[in-house]
Design an enzyme around this catalytic site. Structure first.
Site, PDB file in Angstrom:
ATOM      1  CG  ASP A  51      -1.775   1.226   1.335  1.00 47.42           C
ATOM      2  OD1 ASP A  51      -2.844   1.199   0.698  1.00 47.42           O
ATOM      3  OD2 ASP A  51      -1.399   2.218   1.993  1.00 47.42           O
ATOM      4  CE1 TYR A  56       0.323   7.956   2.827  1.00 49.21           C
ATOM      5  CE2 TYR A  56       0.799   5.709   2.184  1.00 49.21           C
ATOM      6  CZ  TYR A  56      -0.042   6.629   2.753  1.00 49.21           C
ATOM      7  OH  TYR A  56      -1.247   6.211   3.264  1.00 49.21           O
ATOM      8  CE  LYS A  81      -3.807   4.695   0.546  1.00 49.69           C
ATOM      9  NZ  LYS A  81      -2.426   4.560   0.971  1.00 49.69           N
ATOM     10  CG  HIS A 111      -4.760   9.565   0.519  1.00 46.53           C
ATOM     11  ND1 HIS A 111      -3.399   9.570   0.337  1.00 46.53           N
ATOM     12  CD2 HIS A 111      -4.958   9.071   1.760  1.00 46.53           C
ATOM     13  CE1 HIS A 111      -2.808   9.098   1.428  1.00 46.53           C
ATOM     14  NE2 HIS A 111      -3.735   8.793   2.303  1.00 46.53           N
TER      15      HIS A 111
HETATM   16  N1  LIG Z   1      -5.515   6.084   3.833  1.00 44.02           N
HETATM   17  C1  LIG Z   1      -4.978   6.804   4.788  1.00 44.02           C
HETATM   18  O1  LIG Z   1      -5.351   7.970   5.032  1.00 44.02           O
HETATM   19  C2  LIG Z   1      -3.873   6.200   5.625  1.00 44.02           C
HETATM   20  C3  LIG Z   1      -3.529   6.787   6.860  1.00 44.02           C
HETATM   21  C4  LIG Z   1      -2.517   6.172   7.621  1.00 44.02           C
HETATM   22  C5  LIG Z   1      -1.880   5.035   7.146  1.00 44.02           C
HETATM   23  N2  LIG Z   1      -2.208   4.503   5.917  1.00 44.02           N
HETATM   24  C6  LIG Z   1      -1.525   3.298   5.385  1.00 44.02           C
HETATM   25  O2  LIG Z   1      -1.537   2.284   6.375  1.00 44.02           O
HETATM   26  C7  LIG Z   1      -0.205   1.875   6.686  1.00 44.02           C
HETATM   27  C8  LIG Z   1      -0.104   1.462   8.124  1.00 44.02           C
HETATM   28  O3  LIG Z   1      -0.626   2.458   8.985  1.00 44.02           O
HETATM   29  P1  LIG Z   1       0.092   2.962  10.306  1.00 44.02           P
HETATM   30  O4  LIG Z   1       1.537   3.015  10.084  1.00 44.02           O
HETATM   31  O5  LIG Z   1      -0.623   4.179  10.745  1.00 44.02           O
HETATM   32  O6  LIG Z   1      -0.261   1.840  11.379  1.00 44.02           O
HETATM   33  P2  LIG Z   1       0.354   0.431  11.828  1.00 44.02           P
HETATM   34  O7  LIG Z   1       0.822  -0.325  10.666  1.00 44.02           O
HETATM   35  O8  LIG Z   1      -0.708  -0.172  12.684  1.00 44.02           O
HETATM   36  O9  LIG Z   1       1.553   0.840  12.775  1.00 44.02           O
HETATM   37  C9  LIG Z   1       2.854   1.070  12.310  1.00 44.02           C
HETATM   38  C10 LIG Z   1       3.769   1.203  13.510  1.00 44.02           C
HETATM   39  O10 LIG Z   1       3.764  -0.015  14.241  1.00 44.02           O
HETATM   40  C11 LIG Z   1       5.078  -0.587  14.276  1.00 44.02           C
HETATM   41  N3  LIG Z   1       4.897  -2.029  14.081  1.00 44.02           N
HETATM   42  C12 LIG Z   1       4.551  -2.680  12.959  1.00 44.02           C
HETATM   43  N4  LIG Z   1       4.454  -4.011  13.194  1.00 44.02           N
HETATM   44  C13 LIG Z   1       4.750  -4.192  14.497  1.00 44.02           C
HETATM   45  C14 LIG Z   1       4.835  -5.337  15.339  1.00 44.02           C
HETATM   46  N5  LIG Z   1       4.603  -6.557  14.870  1.00 44.02           N
HETATM   47  N6  LIG Z   1       5.179  -5.149  16.638  1.00 44.02           N
HETATM   48  C15 LIG Z   1       5.441  -3.914  17.133  1.00 44.02           C
HETATM   49  N7  LIG Z   1       5.388  -2.781  16.381  1.00 44.02           N
HETATM   50  C16 LIG Z   1       5.045  -2.933  15.082  1.00 44.02           C
HETATM   51  C17 LIG Z   1       5.850   0.075  13.153  1.00 44.02           C
HETATM   52  O11 LIG Z   1       7.236   0.181  13.467  1.00 44.02           O
HETATM   53  P3  LIG Z   1       8.373  -0.545  12.572  1.00 44.02           P
HETATM   54  O12 LIG Z   1       8.215  -0.048  11.164  1.00 44.02           O
HETATM   55  O13 LIG Z   1       9.642  -0.077  13.207  1.00 44.02           O
HETATM   56  O14 LIG Z   1       8.148  -2.023  12.711  1.00 44.02           O
HETATM   57  C18 LIG Z   1       5.211   1.458  13.112  1.00 44.02           C
HETATM   58  O15 LIG Z   1       5.775   2.286  14.126  1.00 44.02           O
HETATM   59  C19 LIG Z   1       0.655   3.084   6.282  1.00 44.02           C
HETATM   60  O16 LIG Z   1       2.009   2.763   6.055  1.00 44.02           O
HETATM   61  C20 LIG Z   1      -0.037   3.532   5.028  1.00 44.02           C
HETATM   62  O17 LIG Z   1       0.333   2.696   3.937  1.00 44.02           O
HETATM   63  C21 LIG Z   1      -3.209   5.067   5.182  1.00 44.02           C
END
Ligand SMILES: NC(=O)c1ccc[n+]([C@@H]2O[C@H](COP(=O)([O-])OP(=O)(O)OC[C@H]3O[C@@H](n4cnc5c(N)ncnc54)[C@H](OP(=O)(O)O)[C@@H]3O)[C@@H](O)[C@H]2O)c1
Length: 314
Positions: A51, A56, A81, A111
């Site tokens: 994704d 980004y 997006k 988005h």
């Molecule tokens: N459509 C939208 O508006 C929107 C908004 C926000 C996000 N997104 C998309 O969703 C993706 C993920 O969202 P997010 O980053 O907000 O949330 P997330 O994936 O729930 O959380 C990411 C965070 O959790 C850590 N992490 C990941 N796996 C882990 C595990 N197994 N144990 C402990 N920590 C862990 C990562 O650190 P490390 O990398 O150091 O492991 C990072 O700090 C984004 O990258 C993006 O592609 C979309």
């Protein structure tokens, strides 16, 4: 016991692996410079769904990682997006994303529903009070009509939306000729989005969860931790088992090879324990919250977004 990665079928017949690796990264040369390598390690760990978003600045790195991986392109599902700044120039913006990725796009999302044009000098339109200046020069019905036309280019297989609510979907569906295949929203055990889920199910729209782990806020919840201890898995794996049991597509982001392997290893949790996680819902947004001063989320009020029954993270 780990389980194979299921696929979810969209309303147009296209299938997507239920878990993908996100690719948001801070917009600094150092962080951006590292993205290709950790997308590559995600692909090596077994992810076949990535994704990204033009906003980004990681589309180029994703395209490069896919080419370097040696994995046949058709085995990987790529989402990108349309930025909020480009609602008035959908076709041009899409071509930029397509060129950045250097390959076709499996899923193209709007988005955000709001249009926030950049200033003539290319800067972000942010007011002195920190609020964003949204514009009503183009509405999301108009930009969706332009996104629908992209299907004729042969460069994109499916189209969808992100950050839509029941309110904004109702408005969109009044004029849509193509029903979005998915709505990507913040979703985790503290923000289960049950009403939106039921609404989308009726309309044939899948839900994709961003911030699926709920960060340390949800990972440290005592119930999640106790279930993780019982099954000898990580809290994140427990949370993902809950998502998968609900049929929700998830796009967790990790740049760490060990955590990527952990995330792609889906585990089986009993229905009884999964049922307990349903009770954690408290309508709590952790990622995209209303600004405390303006009450807005990127230029729109919660009312405009239709983000009701909601509270900011403590
Ligand atoms: N459509 C939208 O508006 C929107 C908004 C926000 C996000 N997104 C998309 O969703 C993706 C993920 O969202 P997010 O980053 O907000 O949330 P997330 O994936 O729930 O959380 C990411 C965070 O959790 C850590 N992490 C990941 N796996 C882990 C595990 N197994 N144990 C402990 N920590 C862990 C990562 O650190 P490390 O990398 O150091 O492991 C990072 O700090 C984004 O990258 C993006 O592609 C979309």
């Amino acid at each position: 016991m780990s389980i194979p990665i299921p696929k979810v079928k969209f309303n147009n017949g296209v299938e997507v692996p239920i878990i993908g690796n996100g690719s948001w990264a801070p917009n600094t040369p150092e962080a951006q410079g590292a993205v290709k390598d950790w997308i590559l390690s995600a692909l090596k760990a077994g992810f076949r769904h990535i994704d990204t978003a033009q906003g980004y600045h990681t589309e180029g790195a994703v395209g490069q990682a896919i080419r370097e991986s040696g994995i046949p392109r058709e085995e990987i599902f790529v989402t990108t997006k349309l930025p909020w700044s480009d609602h008035g120039r959908v076709r041009e913006s899409f071509e930029v994303s397509h060129a950045n990725l250097g390959t076709y796009i499996d899923l193209y999302l709007m988005h955000w529903p709001q249009y926030i044009p950049q200033r003539e000098d290319g800067s972000d339109p942010i007011n002195p009070d920190g609020s964003w200046q949204a514009s009503d020069a183009v509405n999301f019905n108009q930009s969706w009509a332009e996104i629908e036309k992209l299907l004729d280019t042969g460069k994109v297989r499916s189209i969808g939306v992100s950050n839509f609510s029941i309110k904004t979907l109702e408005e969109l569906l009044k004029t849509a000729k193509v029903i979005p295949v998915t709505n990507q929203v913040e979703l985790h055990p503290y923000l289960a989005q049950n009403e939106l889920r039921e609404y989308c199910q009726k309309k044939g729209i899948t839900l994709t969860a961003y911030t699926p782990s709920g960060y340390s806020v949800v990972r440290n919840d005592p119930l999640i931790v106790s279930i993780a201890e019982k099954y000898k898995v990580s809290p994140t794996q427990v949370i993902f088992a809950w998502h998968i049991s609900r049929g929700t597509i998830i796009v967790p982001k990790s740049e760490n090879p060990e955590r990527q392997k952990q995330n792609i290893t889906l585990v089986q949790i009993s229905e009884e324990d999964i049922g307990k996680i349903w009770h954690l819902d408290r309508g709590q947004r952790i990622c995209n919250k209303a600004d405390e001063k303006t009450g807005q989320v990127y230029g729109w009020t919660l009312e405009q977004l239709g983000w009701v029954n909601y509270r900011n993270s403590a």
